[in-house]
Design a protein around this motif. Structure first.
Motif, mmCIF file in Angstrom:
data_model
loop_
_atom_site.group_PDB
_atom_site.id
_atom_site.type_symbol
_atom_site.label_atom_id
_atom_site.label_comp_id
_atom_site.label_asym_id
_atom_site.label_seq_id
_atom_site.Cartn_x
_atom_site.Cartn_y
_atom_site.Cartn_z
ATOM 1 N N UNK A 141 48.830 54.464 97.773
ATOM 2 C CA UNK A 141 48.409 55.126 96.543
ATOM 3 C C UNK A 141 47.886 54.048 95.603
ATOM 4 N N UNK A 142 46.749 54.317 94.973
ATOM 5 C CA UNK A 142 46.139 53.316 94.093
ATOM 6 C C UNK A 142 46.924 53.144 92.798
ATOM 7 N N UNK A 143 47.304 54.269 92.212
ATOM 8 C CA UNK A 143 48.050 54.242 90.945
ATOM 9 C C UNK A 143 49.361 54.993 91.153
ATOM 10 N N UNK A 144 50.470 54.312 90.942
ATOM 11 C CA UNK A 144 51.770 54.954 91.135
ATOM 12 C C UNK A 144 51.926 56.129 90.169
ATOM 13 N N UNK A 145 52.168 57.346 90.709
ATOM 14 C CA UNK A 145 52.280 58.514 89.831
ATOM 15 C C UNK A 145 53.550 58.475 88.977
ATOM 16 N N UNK A 205 60.226 65.192 89.447
ATOM 17 C CA UNK A 205 61.405 64.449 89.880
ATOM 18 C C UNK A 205 61.852 64.910 91.268
ATOM 19 N N UNK A 206 61.710 66.215 91.534
ATOM 20 C CA UNK A 206 62.147 66.768 92.818
ATOM 21 C C UNK A 206 61.295 66.257 93.982
ATOM 22 N N UNK A 207 60.037 65.928 93.703
ATOM 23 C CA UNK A 207 59.143 65.461 94.772
ATOM 24 C C UNK A 207 59.347 63.989 95.103
ATOM 25 N N UNK A 208 60.015 63.266 94.224
ATOM 26 C CA UNK A 208 60.209 61.830 94.437
ATOM 27 C C UNK A 208 60.991 61.565 95.721
ATOM 28 N N UNK A 231 56.948 59.817 99.119
ATOM 29 C CA UNK A 231 56.302 59.883 97.811
ATOM 30 C C UNK A 231 57.102 59.061 96.802
ATOM 31 N N UNK A 232 56.398 58.229 96.076
ATOM 32 C CA UNK A 232 57.042 57.340 95.102
ATOM 33 C C UNK A 232 56.578 57.743 93.706
ATOM 34 N N UNK A 233 57.442 58.444 92.983
ATOM 35 C CA UNK A 233 57.099 58.947 91.651
ATOM 36 C C UNK A 233 58.030 58.303 90.632
ATOM 37 N N UNK A 234 57.449 57.668 89.663
ATOM 38 C CA UNK A 234 58.236 56.952 88.669
ATOM 39 C C UNK A 234 58.546 57.830 87.463
#
Length: 246
Positions: A141-145, A205-208, A231-234
């Motif tokens: 991923x180019x930009x961390x979501x 948050x649930x998709x992280x 999936x890495x979601x901050x």
């Protein structure tokens, strides 16, 4: 009497010419592998003088190799093939075949196998060679979501430099109804194609750390390839400045 004898000889040559032909066949190989290009002269009763291989591309056509009845070979034009082509046929058995090792994309083209026999002349067949190139696959991923309410790119699957173009799909499991894909491709000058498949959704948050799979199919691959990605979601951090009251 002499005229009749000449007619008989000409008739024999004509019949021999009509039954004489060369067989070959189309070949397909994966880049980096070896390939044999085979051709055989059928029904030869005349004297073999020489076997010649030509290499043709969209831009040019040139001599590649001469093979003589005693098996001696004369390599004419390297064209990037020097050291990677060898004669594996047998002139005494009317077999004119070559092997190309460590095939490269630039080796693709049409090879012409020519048998020169006396007195009838030449007999040819074409051997088209197609080179397949497997994709180089990467999921990133180019930009961390960051957790939010707007749809963003959650992951990108890249299948680069493939020939023919790779088929890229996603398996998203329980997130299937929440995500969608956008896929585009870029064709390069050398005939290969790069495919980018973006996985889009609202970062929650649930998709992280939920696992998804990029699935790639392509002719040069022996089997379908799957690439796991979490999936890495901050979290969104809000800074509060506190100024103590003096």
């Amino acid at each position: 009497m002499l005229r009749k004898l000449c007619c008989v000889i000409l008739l024999m040559i004509q019949r021999d010419t009509e039954s004489t032909h060369v067989i070959g066949g189309r070949r397909t190989v994966v880049q980096g592998e070896d390939v044999d290009l085979s051709c055989r002269l059928i029904e030869r009763t005349q004297e073999l003088k020489q076997i010649t291989f030509l290499k043709s591309t969209q831009d040019e056509k040139h001599n590649l190799m001469h093979i003589y009845p005693n098996g001696v070979t004369d390599f004419v034009a390297p064209n990037g093939l020097k050291g990677r082509v060898q004669f594996i046929g047998n002139p005494s058995e009317n077999l004119g075949s070559i092997r190309i090792t460590s095939v490269r994309l630039l080796d693709e083209g049409t090879f012409t196998c020519i048998f020169n026999v006396f007195p009838s002349g030449t007999y040819t067949t074409e051997i088209p060679l197609t080179v397949l190139v497997p994709p180089v696959v990467n999921v990133t991923v180019d930009v961390t979501p960051v957790i939010g309410e707007n749809e963003v790119v959650l992951a990108t699957c890249v299948a680069a430099g493939a020939k023919p173009q790779a088929d890229v799909k996603w398996k998203t499991g329980t997130l299937d109804s929440l995500l969608r894909t956008v896929t585009n491709s870029t064709q390069h000058a050398n005939g290969t194609t790069t495919v980018l498949s973006h996985l889009l959704g609202v970062p929650t948050r649930a998709a992280n750390q939920q696992q998804v799979q990029c699935v790639v199919n392509q002719s040069a691959l022996a089997t379908e390839r799957s690439y796991n990605y979490n999936l890495d979601i901050h979290c969104k951090y809000i800074l509060h400045y506190y100024f103590p009251t003096l």
